[in-house]
Design a protein around this motif. Sequence first.
Motif, PDB file in Angstrom:
ATOM      1  N   ALA A 340      -2.665   8.585  -5.299  1.00  0.00           N
ATOM      2  CA  ALA A 340      -2.167   9.956  -5.448  1.00  0.00           C
ATOM      3  C   ALA A 340      -1.199  10.303  -4.331  1.00  0.00           C
ATOM      4  O   ALA A 340      -0.182  10.965  -4.550  1.00  0.00           O
ATOM      5  N   ASP A 341      -1.513   9.887  -3.098  1.00  0.00           N
ATOM      6  CA  ASP A 341      -0.616  10.157  -1.974  1.00  0.00           C
ATOM      7  C   ASP A 341      -0.764   9.065  -0.924  1.00  0.00           C
ATOM      8  O   ASP A 341      -1.576   8.145  -1.069  1.00  0.00           O
ATOM      9  N   ALA A 342       0.039   9.166   0.125  1.00  0.00           N
ATOM     10  CA  ALA A 342       0.100   8.107   1.135  1.00  0.00           C
ATOM     11  C   ALA A 342      -1.227   7.919   1.856  1.00  0.00           C
ATOM     12  O   ALA A 342      -1.571   6.799   2.263  1.00  0.00           O
ATOM     13  N   ASN A 373      10.290   2.143   8.968  1.00  0.00           N
ATOM     14  CA  ASN A 373       9.487   2.607  10.097  1.00  0.00           C
ATOM     15  C   ASN A 373       8.733   3.889   9.784  1.00  0.00           C
ATOM     16  O   ASN A 373       7.668   4.145  10.349  1.00  0.00           O
ATOM     17  N   SER A 374       9.279   4.728   8.900  1.00  0.00           N
ATOM     18  CA  SER A 374       8.665   6.029   8.636  1.00  0.00           C
ATOM     19  C   SER A 374       7.303   5.922   7.970  1.00  0.00           C
ATOM     20  O   SER A 374       6.557   6.900   7.926  1.00  0.00           O
ATOM     21  N   HIS A 375       6.957   4.745   7.467  1.00  0.00           N
ATOM     22  CA  HIS A 375       5.663   4.593   6.803  1.00  0.00           C
ATOM     23  C   HIS A 375       4.556   4.104   7.747  1.00  0.00           C
ATOM     24  O   HIS A 375       3.404   3.960   7.319  1.00  0.00           O
ATOM     25  N   ILE A 602       1.395  -4.805   1.448  1.00  0.00           N
ATOM     26  CA  ILE A 602       2.754  -4.272   1.448  1.00  0.00           C
ATOM     27  C   ILE A 602       2.698  -2.887   0.811  1.00  0.00           C
ATOM     28  O   ILE A 602       2.580  -2.773  -0.413  1.00  0.00           O
ATOM     29  N   PRO A 603       2.760  -1.824   1.605  1.00  0.00           N
ATOM     30  CA  PRO A 603       2.667  -0.470   1.054  1.00  0.00           C
ATOM     31  C   PRO A 603       4.034   0.091   0.673  1.00  0.00           C
ATOM     32  O   PRO A 603       5.080  -0.497   0.961  1.00  0.00           O
ATOM     33  N   ALA A 604       3.997   1.252   0.020  1.00  0.00           N
ATOM     34  CA  ALA A 604       5.190   2.066  -0.272  1.00  0.00           C
ATOM     35  C   ALA A 604       6.215   1.330  -1.115  1.00  0.00           C
ATOM     36  O   ALA A 604       7.407   1.374  -0.849  1.00  0.00           O
TER      37      ALA A 604
END
Length: 1023
Positions: A340-342, A373-375, A602-604
């Motif tokens: 649903a979200d990070a 980098n933002s993740h 590996i996210p995002a």
Amino acid sequence: MTTASGIEPSAEQKAILDLGLTSIKVRAGAGTGKTTTVAMVIANLVANHDVEPEQVLGMTFTNKAAGELADRVRQMIGGDEPGRQAEVHTYHGFAAQILAEFAPLAGVDKRVRVITPTFARQLLEDAFRHQTYKHLDITWRGSLEPILKLGDRLGDHLKTPDEILRSEPRGEIQEKRFEMAEVLSRYNEDKRQLGVVDYSDLIILAAGIVAQHPHLAEMIRGRYRVVVLDEYQDTNPAQRVLLEAIFGNGFPVIAVGDEDQTIYEWRGASTENFEKFEEQFRTPEGGPAHLLGLTLNRRSTQPILDIANSVRGWASDDAHPLVSATEDATGTEVVTYWAADAIAEAEWIATSFERLHDEGVPWRDMAVLFRKNSHFPVIVDTLSKHDIPIEVANVGGLLSVPEVAELVAWLRIVEHPDDSTALTQILFGSRYRLGMADLAPLVRSAAPGRLSADDSDYPDPLTLIETLEDLDRVDGLRTGAREALEHFHDIYRQVLLDSQGLNLVEVCRLILDLTGAWRDTEALPSNARLTARLNLYRMLDLAGDWSPLRGRTSLGAFLDYLHDMEDDSIDELDAARLSGADAVTLVTVHRAKGLEWENVAIPALTKGDFPSSVRVLEDPDTKAQFLPGDLRIDNLFSGMPPSGSHRDAFLRQRHDRQEWRVAYVAVTRAGKRLFVSGSYWYGRPEPTKHPKQPSELWHLINEHPNSISQGFADPVERPEVLGAWTEGPTPDPIFPGGWDNALRMAMDDPNSIEALASALGVAEEYRGLVEETEGRLFALNTPGLELVEDDTSAVSVTGLVTYAQCPKRFYWSDIDPLPRRRNLAAARGTDIHRRIELHQRGQASLDLVDGSLYDMSQEEITDTPVGPAPFDNYIASRFSERKASMVETPFSLDLPTGYKLRGRIDAVYIDGRHWEVVDFKSGRVSSDPSRVVQLQAYAVAVADVDFGWPTPEVVDVTFSYLGGGGDEVTYRADHDWITTARGSMNQITADISAGNFSERPGPWCANCDFLRFCEPGRREIGR
């Protein structure tokens, strides 16, 4: 066939070895053992083809990789005889070796210093910020990036800014590129003055040497029998030209690489180098280089490789599928999840890793690979909450670690005391645990500020730190908050005092010591303690590597560097160095290249993030930072349409192929388990405006027959805040449901907070605060009032001495500073003063500190010692056996001329009412009359400043010269002598105020940094 090390080569490796001494292009897929194959090739040539170890030249990209390759070759060849080892360099290191040997032919000194990209960036910024431009915006922080990119691309293609400046600008883009080239030209001039070169210069200068002197290329070539090139796909055109100039025309060259892992085109790598290798480096017989491949993967199981091969199909038209050397795929997992979200996504990664660890998998065998980098922050927070130890390998991600973030916040308020954001971060942190209600009285106290000269109420707000200077005037502070603020303020003042003159890493260590960070770290649970230690040490290593190009270490430049590293568009260029500790690695894909783990998350994997969408098309006709085609060496843009949508499509396709190559690298880091995820909502604290959708990469893996889905969340409405999961409401003395629930209540019903205030009996105070806040936010300043300006100027003791010697020198040192030469004698003088100070304090020697801590004249820092070492002369002097009452004592003195005089006295020896003020000189006795001004300043300070000792009746001021025979010069500072001293200081500062900065030539001109600008000085030296 078995190698000397006992390793049995595969059939593919044996085919390469069987070719022997010739030119070969080896297309080595991910995980196929490139380094091992390179070492095998070298060992085979030594064992079977009459090649001596020292006749082998190996090259790769990083120092770490070069060291590993050299070690591997030594193991396979056997023996460590000096002079009997293969020569292994980085590509830049090989160019540096040529330059070190033949530098005069390129017009540079053999001792020229090579600066890293970090310092090159700092120097380029200096060249950029102090000019005016028509097309460049110096107020925009990101304005340096395009100039940096243009400079890098010029170097990648053996071009200089002059080649742009010689062209005639024909439009706005060309004019903007012209201005960029002017900045780069000034940057090159600054490098020449400082005697430094950057990485691009190494290749340009080395290539120029061998091109202009072919016999030298032949001489270098004659030292070797074969060249072996590792990671050749990442070379740029300039490196290829240099290598071809020396080793072309049939010299045996073996290149190992993989065009499917060319992920550094954005920094200049050219896929054409590897694609056309067989044409550019032909065999000794004159034919094209032999083409062979490695497809046997020794890292991953086949289910992982099946997915990697599918990903690779999006990046390449060539079909060389990877095959696993491991037949047993038991335990392999490829799992996808859409959250649903990070935060839910991070929770899924954390619980997946916890499950593996419970099954016996070490933390060090797990990694999270990021495209941006933002993740980092959400993953860092979530893994930490699960008590999972982490090691962050990227600077951009490192700042997400709380202990590191707090250290950086301290650095920010040291450099920028008005940085209320950094101050709030510290005060809201775990050490002080203050809240908004605790800072509200400070804000109210700061708002009225200082009064103007006419005593009107014109507001000149104080900073929050300034309000801490007098907490007694701050009303409404609860007792606990007041104590916490007093504690913070004491530490802050101590940091400011003790950090003067320290280098950057010492400042960091000082902050960690004074704030009790190490003690707090040791009190953490074991995994959290490991996380804090690893990442604080990494931060200290980063600070330790930071040394200035000129002058003292710039904390501001270091903070700017950290800020830049948080940008998603910037990635460090070298491979990550890991500690080997049992911790999960967090690293970007670019820095993970060459590394491997059994288990990788590996996210995002969302549209626009991974694969990443193109930010700026690499079109030189529309963007000034890109190199026009006629200035490029390669032909990568030869098929590019002239303009319009077809050109955009061509450039997008190039970008997309590179992004899929990055994805291929990411997937092939995993040995046994791969966790792939994404979510609808990212961004902290405020989420993105629109929900994210799965990317093509996520769909490819999710729909692959080898993968298993662990869920796909239904779309959810945009959350107002993305925060960490909590077990319940955050405790709050006023809002029982927590302040976060109170915020939601206020948004739903703006009158609810006032109703609560009425119920608590504080409605009137609440309305007053609301009106005050609205006044600060929306009220305009009263026109017609002027701010008070502090007209007090400051001058140092060193400045007085410099002016007394030569007013023009003072002007170029303090008023309008010009570049200064790096002075080793200054470092020596600093060393002596520091050792004397430590001797007097009874402390062991520490690392050297910056010379600006000490009052030293211009000539003192250039004196060459004669006879015994200065510190030995000090030990032999009468002062070493005496205990000084004051050591390195700072003072500030208001002069009648409106100037504030600041200095620091080396030592004061007090015997009853007799004081002897001593200044230690590392050089010889000088006849320069200006030096006495220093002792005059000290004598006046002793007379007028309260140092906390009884007033002296007799004062002697002494120069102790330690650079010769231990000579001393002493003056009795009686009433008449001090009167003369006051007159001298008043006259000097009055002359400074009047702008009298005429030249005063003398023997000191020989050591002046500004001689090139001073005609009278040059005439003096020429006599």
